[in-house]
Design an enzyme around this catalytic site. Structure first.
Site, PDB file in Angstrom:
ATOM      1  N   ASP A 107     -13.345 -11.603  -3.702  1.00 38.22           N
ATOM      2  CA  ASP A 107     -13.048 -12.055  -5.064  1.00 38.22           C
ATOM      3  C   ASP A 107     -13.819 -13.339  -5.366  1.00 38.22           C
ATOM      4  OD1 ASP A 107     -11.233  -9.997  -5.255  1.00 38.22           O
ATOM      5  OD2 ASP A 107      -9.504 -11.257  -4.740  1.00 38.22           O
TER       6      ASP A 107
HETATM    7  N1  URA Z   1      -8.250  -9.391  -0.531  1.00 42.95           N
HETATM    8  C1  URA Z   1      -8.166 -10.070  -1.681  1.00 42.95           C
HETATM    9  O1  URA Z   1      -7.123 -10.115  -2.320  1.00 42.95           O
HETATM   10  N2  URA Z   1      -9.278 -10.696  -2.110  1.00 42.95           N
HETATM   11  C2  URA Z   1     -10.433 -10.721  -1.422  1.00 42.95           C
HETATM   12  O2  URA Z   1     -11.405 -11.341  -1.841  1.00 42.95           O
HETATM   13  C3  URA Z   1     -10.488 -10.006  -0.214  1.00 42.95           C
HETATM   14  C4  URA Z   1      -9.386  -9.342   0.218  1.00 42.95           C
END
Ligand code: URA
Length: 245
Positions: A107
């Site tokens: 993310d």
């Molecule tokens: N899980 C999440 O919620 N975000 C990420 O970036 C990776 C795994």
């Protein structure tokens, strides 16, 4: 961003030329050249992607494909391009970007280990649903986790929308001075916002998330956020082994 340079003896040892001691002796004896010049210092720093290194006149086997470990900072998209926002590829010099793509996604606000490569086959193998390698995350969470949260992770958390996750690991770490709790999560799949949604399903809220490991790869703590380095030969081979099981 600057590419991390490595010791010459370490580069040769990880490429299978010999033990650190053996390659050290070869270097001191003058049989190793870097960009055409003999280099007699095992500790001298080289960039194995850019420097021409020869041992006894034989070039180190060059790989066509490129594999990089990036310590992703927050605020950067895991994408190859975006009209408005900075992407992980913008952290590489223009000459290095061609064909490079992130392996999976983190993310925008997640930090830590992200592999980038122009090896489409390995990228596909690492992200194929039936082959997902283990990914280990560290999170800081607020709220109160259900007492049975680790057991629910182990059995397969049911997300708010009814999606059933594969069994995962949740290890509760220490309480932080600000009241947040440090946890470590290992997943064998890669659903959208998966750690955040799994933690939410057991009563917590992820305030901070970073990835520490992906299959055999461990985030190099010598890399600052935003910095990257080429994978060592041993790391590349370990990735191939991980997807060939
Ligand atoms: N899980 C999440 O919620 N975000 C990420 O970036 C990776 C795994």
């Amino acid at each position: 961003m600057r590419m991390a340079r490595e010791r010459l003896d370490k580069v040769l040892a990880t490429r299978g030329i010999g033990s650190r001691k053996e390659v050290g002796a070869q270097i001191r004896a003058g049989s190793v050249t870097v960009n055409g010049n003999p280099c007699r210092d095992p500790a001298s720093k080289v960039d194995p992607e850019c420097d021409a290194i020869c041992v006894g006149g034989v070039p180190l086997r060059a790989r066509k494909e490129r594999y990089f470990m990036l310590n992703k900072p927050a605020g950067v998209l895991s994408a190859t391009q975006d009209a408005e926002q900075q992407t992980v590829l913008d952290l590489f010099p223009a000459c290095e970007r061609k064909g490079l793509a992130p392996v999976g996604r983190l993310d925008k606000d997640t930090e830590g280990l992200l592999l980038l490569t122009d090896d489409g086959a390995l990228n596909h193998a690492l992200t194929a649903p039936r082959r997902h390698v283990a990914k280990r995350y560290r999170a800081l969470i607020s709220g109160t986790l259900a007492d049975d949260a680790p057991q629910r992770f182990a059995q397969g958390v049911v997300l708010a929308d009814g999606t059933v996750c594969r069994p995962a690991e949740l290890q509760i770490g220490s309480r932080q001075p600000d009241g947040q709790t440090e946890v470590f999560v290992i997943l064998w799949e890669g659903k959208y916002h998966q750690v955040k949604r799994m933690v939410a399903a057991v009563g917590g809220r992820v305030e901070y998330l970073e990835r520490l490991e992906m299959g055999p790869l461990v985030l190099d703590d010598a890399l600052e956020r935003g910095q990257y380095r080429a994978l060592q030969e041993a790391e590349i081979q370990a990735l191939f082994q991980a997807v060939s099981r």
